[in-house]
Design an enzyme around this catalytic site. Structure first.
Site, mmCIF file in Angstrom:
data_model
loop_
_atom_site.group_PDB
_atom_site.id
_atom_site.type_symbol
_atom_site.label_atom_id
_atom_site.label_comp_id
_atom_site.label_asym_id
_atom_site.label_seq_id
_atom_site.Cartn_x
_atom_site.Cartn_y
_atom_site.Cartn_z
ATOM 1 C CG HIS A 145 -1.730 1.252 1.351
ATOM 2 N ND1 HIS A 145 -2.726 1.556 0.457
ATOM 3 C CD2 HIS A 145 -1.695 2.268 2.245
ATOM 4 C CE1 HIS A 145 -3.275 2.705 0.799
ATOM 5 N NE2 HIS A 145 -2.661 3.161 1.885
ATOM 6 C CE LYS A 166 0.207 5.938 1.306
ATOM 7 N NZ LYS A 166 -0.676 6.219 2.444
ATOM 8 C CG ASP A 184 -4.890 2.415 -2.941
ATOM 9 O OD1 ASP A 184 -4.692 2.825 -1.777
ATOM 10 O OD2 ASP A 184 -5.724 1.535 -3.213
ATOM 11 N NE ARG A 251 17.997 18.867 14.196
ATOM 12 C CZ ARG A 251 18.004 19.924 15.016
ATOM 13 N NH1 ARG A 251 17.899 19.750 16.327
ATOM 14 N NH2 ARG A 251 18.144 21.144 14.529
#
Length: 326
Positions: A145, A166, A184, A251
Site C-alpha cells: 500500500h 502520500k 494506492d 538530523r
C-alpha cells in the site's frame, strides 16, 4: 501466483525490444498447458536418443542446429526418437529463425496435443528475451500500500498510514514534471534476484489517483502521457508519518537506513509530516541526494569528515599557542 500457460506466453503484451513474435503452428489443444519454470532446454541430445536428465518440464527451443537434425531424421525415416520425445509431456516447442518443423514433427505434436510455436527472431535474441520475460512472470512478488513515482530518474516508493498525504505529495511531484507509476496498490517484483520492479497492481485501473475531497482523477488525461510510466525500479523508500514531538528524528543522516523487501535491501528515509513542511521538495531533494550517493558522493559523511578535520585543526592550533605561552 496464478497458473501461467503457453497461451499466456503467446499473449504476453511485450513491446519493441521485448517482443517475442510468437505464432502457433500446431498442437492448439495444448495451449492450456502450464509453464512451471522460467528455464529453457535445447533438445539436441534428446533428438539423438539420449534422454538422461532430459528437461521435460521446460520449454523446448529449436534453433538451426536442431532443425537441421530433424530434417536428417525425416530424410532417413527415423522417427523413433521423435516418438520418444513426444511420449514425454513438455510445455511447448518453439522454432526460431521462422523455421518450419518437419511433417513428422508436426504430426506427432498434433497427436500428443503439444503446442508448436514459431518466432522470426534469431535463437540468441529469442532466448535472451524469453528468459527476461519469464523471469518477470515467475519473480517473487508482493503488493504494498503506497505510491510509486519517478523523481529525477529515481524510483521512489512513498509509504505511510492512510491519510498521511502520500497521494497529495505524488500529485505535486507530477505537477513538477515527475512521473507517476502506481497509486494506492503497488505490485513489487524481485527481478534477477537483486532488482525490485514496481508497477500498478491492477492494470484495469490504469494511472488513476484518489485525492480526498476531490475524488478519482486520471493523471494521463490531466497531465499527458509524459506524466506516467508503466513500471520502475524501486531505489528509495520514503516513509511519511505524522510529526511526533516526543520522537527524535535524524538530523544529520550519516547512518544509512535500509528496509528489506523480498530479500533486497532498499535505502529508506523517515519523513515527518506537519503543516508548513513542503514534502514534495523534501522528496525531490532525497531523490537527488540518492543519485549523488550512487555516484560516490555522500553529503552527510563528507560533512562529518569536514567537522573532524576542523576539530583536529582547532586542537592543533590550541596546543601550538599553549606551548608558545609557556
Amino acid at each position: 501466483m496464478k497458473k501461467f500457460t503457453v497461451l499466456d506466453l503467446v499473449d504476453l503484451d511485450l513491446k519493441e525490444h521485448n517482443a517475442l513474435n510468437l505464432v502457433c503452428l500446431g498442437g492448439r489443444p495444448g495451449l492450456t498447458r502450464e509453464i512451471t519454470m522460467p528455464d529453457l532446454n535445447r533438445p539436441g541430445l534428446a533428438l539423438s536418443g539420449f534422454f538422461d536428465n532430459f528437461g521435460f518440464n521446460r520449454i523446448q527451443v529449436f534453433g538451426r542446429g536442431e532443425h537441421a537434425y530433424l530434417q536428417m531424421l525425416e530424410r532417413e525415416g527415423r522417427d523413433d526418437t521423435l516418438k520418444e520425445l513426444f511420449s514425454r509431456t513438455f510445455p511447448c516447442a518453439i522454432f526460431t529463425h521462422s523455421l518450419q518443423p518437419t511433417d513428422v514433427f508436426l504430426r506427432l505434436a498434433e497427436e500428443s496435443e503439444t503446442p508448436v510455436l514459431q518466432s522470426d527472431l534469431t535463437t540468441s535474441t529469442f532466448v535472451a528475451r524469453i528468459i527476461r520475460a519469464l523471469s518477470s512472470v515467475f519473480a517473487p512478488r508482493q503488493t504494498m500500500h503506497g505510491v510509486l513515482v519517478e523523481v529525477f530518474g529515481i524510483g521512489v516508493l512513498l509509504l505511510g498510514d492512510s491519510g498521511v498525504g502520500k497521494s497529495e505529495a505524488a500529485l505535486e511531484l507530477v505537477e513538477r514534471k515527475h512521473r507517476l507509476v502506481a497509486d494506492d496498490a503497488v505490485e513489487v517484483r524481485n527481478v534477477s534476484g537483486n532488482v525490485l520492479l514496481g508497477s500498478g497492481a491492477n492494470k484495469a485501473l490504469g494511472h488513476h489517483m484518489e485525492i480526498r475531497g476531490l475524488g478519482i482523477i486520471n493523471i494521463t488525461h490531466l497531465f499527458g502521457v509524459g506524466a506516467i510510466r508503466d513500471s520502475k525500479q524501486i531505489q528509495l523508500l520514503v516513509r511519511l508519518e505524522a510529526w511526533d514531538n516526543t520522537k527524535e528524528y535524524d538530523r544529520i543522516g550519516a547512518e544509512e537506513q535500509y528496509e528489506d523487501i523480498l530479500g533486497v535491501k532498499v535505502p529508506s528515509l523517515q519523513v515527518p509530516v506537519k503543516p508548513g513542511r513542503n514534502i514534495p521538495i523534501i522528496i525531490e531533494t532525497a531523490a537527488m541526494n540518492e543519485r549523488l550517493k550512487k555516484m560516490g558522493y555522500f553529503s552527510a559523511k563528507e560533512f562529518n569528515q569536514s567537522v573532524l578535520k576542523w576539530l583536529e585543526t582547532e586542537n592543533a592550533r590550541r596546543l601550538y599557542f599553549q606551548k608558545n605561552n609557556l
